[in-house]
Structure formats: structure tokens, C-alpha cells
Enzyme design. Structure first.
Site, PDB file in Angstrom:
ATOM      1  CG  ASP A 185      38.801 124.505   2.969  1.00  0.00           C
ATOM      2  OD1 ASP A 185      38.602 124.290   4.167  1.00  0.00           O
ATOM      3  OD2 ASP A 185      39.009 125.639   2.500  1.00  0.00           O
TER       4      ASP A 185
ATOM      5  N   GLY B 127      43.730 122.745  11.605  1.00  0.00           N
ATOM      6  CA  GLY B 127      44.539 122.306  12.734  1.00  0.00           C
ATOM      7  C   GLY B 127      43.772 121.597  13.827  1.00  0.00           C
TER       8      GLY B 127
ATOM      9  CG  ASP C 139      41.155 130.908   5.475  1.00  0.00           C
ATOM     10  OD1 ASP C 139      41.534 129.730   5.620  1.00  0.00           O
ATOM     11  OD2 ASP C 139      40.179 131.222   4.779  1.00  0.00           O
TER      12      ASP C 139
END
Length: 505
Positions: free
Chosen positions: A270, A310, A331
Site C-alpha cells: 500500500d 489506480g 478505499d
């Protein structure tokens, strides 16, 4: 004739000079140390100096390292400057001030979601050395060959949506037990993924240890494996994860080796605090390549999940850096508007998905209670039609009958897991209604009739929706019944769906 001043006159002159002289101004130049800091962004050091008559400075944080002061102005013991702001396109920089007061310094500013007010003291050379942030360099971009993993979208469970960072060994074991007990493993859900919150501190050797909530990660992996399941874990290319735990910055190869030694089968990586260091397409791609190459070097097959929301058309290069799935959005949350916006509009370019590499619109919220049954049916249908990874996100111990029926529907799962690996997409839109299709490996076509409106809608299933001249067979996947051949109409509830599998004829 030269005039001599008397002692009294000299005293008056000296007194006048003292009054007339400007008072000494407090100085900001130098090192300032902050011994008490909130966790985010965690300012530990500030340094201001003059270079060629111009002030320059940095603010060092636990999250982003040394942040350069922009548009710095120092006057009368006050420094005003800007710091680059993250996750706010409308306000790319935010204003900060540093004010000398009572021998110390008061630092005030804003960044992302946080308002910062910290008090610092004059620092020493030792403070500056101890709190200096060591930057690392990225490798040049490479290309990793496909490895045969994730031939179908990964399925399993992840801790974040329900537990956030409040996750522990006992809960993970309980989730593994529940996956087996409820038949979810047999339905295809095999990954048990620990998201943020497991990390402890690094030892003197640099090796990252789990925190006290995870006393033995290798033993946990062995337990999960004993259930016929696989273990996933989480990290970040930045110094801190999204919840403020240790990231992999500066320890990428070392962490990959540690994960492999524990028996990890899946890594979610992440971007988080890495957004500061890697803010353009080149650096983001290279930091994900760095971990991808490190995972491959371990020799252990590990599914690699790219979580960078993205950015920079990730589907176009995700496979190149070793990724098997890549987030297409921010999220998800457990509400229909967010889920629908992601599922209908932010699920990635269909042509970039397929065996070995999948668009990931984030985890499932089914079972968390924020949506109605029809809304959850739409959620599950959208993800299946999109060939998306299916990662459950609720407390599996509280899985009710209706939730289980949604998650275990083998015919819907088969659409998601179809070997052809085509990502479905809309073929017809009319107001609040959309019709999607997804060609399948056996020549049949999955068709979903979505009603995004707030009122029930009459929707027609047409042969053209399946790219056929006629419909020889129609199977309602949620009701589990065969329907008459040919075109037909359905009453689709508000925010609901009808999902069928059809054969052309």
C-alpha cells in the site's frame, strides 16, 4: 576647540544609545528538536539556514522524512513557509509557521487530515544526526516475466474492513476456522490476509518483528496452512503504513525475505507514506518493481497486490512489476453510493485484465451491515461480472444465513472465476439502468441487469445483450432456476440486480 564630556554626560549618552538601539531579534536559523510529537506526521526536527543570503529549511517527519520548506520567509522571529500537501488536489500545498517564543519554537501547520501544533527546543548537532532521515534510491525499471500465479481472481478474506488495525493472532486463527466451518474454503475463498496493524519494531539487524499481538508469525502461517488456506500480509513502500506502523522503506529486500521465511503467500503493498517519496509515474512504477523483484528473489510463490489507488494507469504496467492484481480506486466503504461509484465507474480498463493480472476495485463489504440485501446482491454481482478479486471483509464468525447465501453462491462465483478471464462491462444504459455482459469460457454469456435507481424498474433481457441472435437457455443465478428460452422482462428492485447466464441460439 574640542569639547570634553563629563562623566554624567557620558552616562546620558550611553543610556540614550541603549534606548535607541534596536532590540536583538530572536533567531530561527539553526536546528530545532521536537521531543514530543503526534503520530502523524510526527515532526522530529526542523532546520533553517541561510544559503547565499536566502533562507532555506526542512521539516523532518516520521512519515515523510525531510520535507523541503517552500516559499520560506523569515522575519522578526517568525518563519512562514509551505509544505507539499498529500491527497488534496485542490490544495497541493499548505501554510505553516514557526515562531520563536520563550527560548523555544512553536510550529503550527496543516497536512492532509491533520492540524499540527508542536513545541520544540534548540537542537544540537547530536540531535540533528540522530534524527536525520536516511533516503534510499530506487533501482532502474525492469520487467518481470509472468509466473503463473493468480490465473483466476484471488478469493479470500482480509482484516481491514471490519477490524482496521485492531487485529491479532487469535482473530486471524478464528477467521481461518470460520472459513472452513462455513464451507467458504470449498467455495474458493482461500486467502486469509492480515492488513495493517501487525508490525512491531526493527531490530539492530534491521529485521522487522511483528508486534505483541502476533507472537509468532511463522506459527500463525503454519496454522493457516494446516487448514488448507494461505496467509497474506501487508506493507508499504514508505516509512510508515497507513495506520502508522513500520513500512518497508529502506528494507525492501529484507522484508520480502522475512515474509517468505514466515510462509506468507500474498502481499498487499500500500503506497501510504510512499506518496511523498514516489509522486510521479516513474518513481511509483519503480518502487513497485523493487518489491516485485524482491519477492521473486525469495523463490517463494507470493501473490503481489499493488495498492496505489489506480494512479498512473496501473493496469498498463502492473504485470511488468510483478503484480497479480492492482487497485483501481481509493478505499471502499460499507454504503451503496461508494460501492456503486467504485463498482460501476472505477473498476479499471477491462482490456487490461485477464489471467495473471486483475483490476481490483477493493474488498467486499457483504456482511458488514451497511447495505440492504438488494444492495449487497448488486455489490457481489458487480464484482463477479468485473472478474474482480473476491476478498471478504466482515467478521466471519457472525456470518448470517442470508450473507452466506450471497457469498457462497457457486454459480455467481463461477462467473467471477471463469477461466477465460474476461472482465465484463456495460453494453446498454438507459437512465438509471445498466445491462452488462461477460463472455464465458464455455461459450455462454453472463448478463446482469442493474437498476441503479431508487425505484423498482421493468428491464428487458434481449438477445443482443449477449451478442446473440436468440436465447436458447436462460439461468437465473441468484434464484438458481432455469427460465424459459428467449427474451423476457424482469422487475428489478431499487438498487438491485437480476443476473443470468445465457446461451445463444
Amino acid at each position: 576647540m574640542r569639547r570634553l564630556l563629563t562623566p554624567l554626560a557620558l552616562g546620558l549618552v550611553a543610556s540614550h544609545a541603549a534606548i535607541a538601539a534596536p532590540a536583538a531579534q530572536p533567531k530561527l536559523a539553526g536546528v530545532w528538536a521536537f521531543d514530543s510529537a503526534p503520530s502523524y506526521p510526527g515532526v522530529t526536527l526542523m532546520k533553517i539556514e541561510n544559503k547565499a543570503g536566502k533562507p532555506t529549511g526542512t521539516v523532518t517527519t516520521a512519515w515523510y522524512g525531510a520535507m523541503d520548506m517552500q516559499n520560506l520567509v523569515v522575519k522578526d522571529g517568525v518563519a512562514t513557509f509551505e509544505l507539499r500537501n498529500l491527497n488534496d488536489k485542490d490544495r497541493p500545498t499548505r501554510q505553516w509557521t514557526a515562531t520563536v517564543k520563550d527560548g523555544g519554537v512553536s510550529l503550527v501547520g496543516d497536512i492532509w487530515y491533520a492540524h499540527v501544533e508542536q513545541q520544540g527546543r534548540p537542537g544540537t548537532a547530536a540531535d540533528a544526526k540522530a534524527r536525520a532521515f536516511t533516503t534510499t534510491s530506487l533501482p532502474p525499471m525492469g520487467q518481470l516475466a509472468t509466473d503463473g500465479l493468480a490465473a483466476k481472481p484471488p478469493m479470500g478474506w482480509s482484516s481491514w474492513n471490519k477490524f482496521g488495525a485492531e487485529i491479532d493472532d487469535k482473530t486471524v486463527r478464528a477467521m481461518a476456522d470460520a472459513i472452513v466451518a462455513f464451507g467458504l474454503r470449498d467455495a474458493g475463498y482461500v486467502y486469509v490476509n492480515i492488513d495493517d496493524g501487525w508490525q512491531g519494531e526493527r531490530g539492530a539487524d534491521g529485521v522487522l518483528r511483528p508486534n505483541a499481538k502476533f507472537p509468532d508469525m511463522k506459527a500463525l502461517a503454519d496454522y493457516v496452512h494446516s487448514k488448507g488456506l494461505k496467509l497474506g500480509i501487508y506493507s508499504s513502500p514508505g516509512p510508515k503504513t497507513c495506520a502508522g506502523y513500520a513500512g518497508s522503506y529502506g528494507h525492501v529486500a529484507q522484508d520480502a525475505k522475512t515474509f517468505a521465511e514466515w510462509g506468507v503467500d500474498y502481499l498487499k503493498y500500500d503506497l501510504c507514506s510512499g506518496e511523498w517519496f514516489y509522486a510521479d509515474a516513474d518513481t511509483v512504477q519503480r518502487t513497485y518493481y523493487e518489491m516485485g523483484a524482491a519477492l521473486r528473489a525469495t523463490g517463494r510463490p507470493i501473490v503481489y497486490s499493488l495498492c496505489q489507488y489506480g494512479r498512473f494507469d496501473v493496469g498498463a504496467w502492473g504485470r511488468q512489476v510483478g503484480g497479480h492484481l492492482w487497485r483501481t480506486t481509493g478505499d471502499i466503504t460499507d454504503d451503496y453510493p461508494t460501492m456503486a461509484r467504485i463498482g460501476f465507474d472505477k473498476n479499471g480498463k477491462a482490456e487490461l485484465a485477464g489471467p495473471g493480472g486483475w483490476n481490483d476495485p477493493d474488498m467486499l463489504e457483504v456482511g458488514n451491515g451497511g447495505m440492504t440485501k438488494d444492495e449487497y446482491l448488486t455489490h457481489m454481482s458487480l464484482w463477479a461480472m468485473s472478474a474482480a478479486p473476491l476478498m471478504m471483509g466482515h467478521d466471519l464468525r457472525d456470518t448470517g444465513v442470508e450473507v452466506l447465501k450471497i457469498l457462497e453462491n457457486r454459480e455467481v462465483i463461477a462467473v467471477d472465476q471463469d477461466a477465460r478471464g474476461v472482465q465484463g462491462k456495460a453494453v446498454r444504459k438507459d437512465g438509471a439502468t445498466e445491462v452488462w455482459n461477460k463472455p464465458l469460457a464455455d461459450g455462454s454469456v453472463a448478463v446482469a441487469l442493474f437498476n441503479r435507481g431508487d425505484k423498482a424498474a421493468r428491464m428487458e433481457l434481449k438477445a443482443a445483450d449477449a451478442g446473440a441472435s436468440g436465447l436458447a437457455g436462460v439461468r437465473d443465478l441468484w434464484r438458481g432456476v432455469d427460465l424459459p428460452a428467449g427474451e423476457q422482462a424482469f422487475d428489478v428492485p431499487a438498487r438491485g440486480v437480476v443476473m443470468v447466464r445465457v446461451k445463444g441460439g
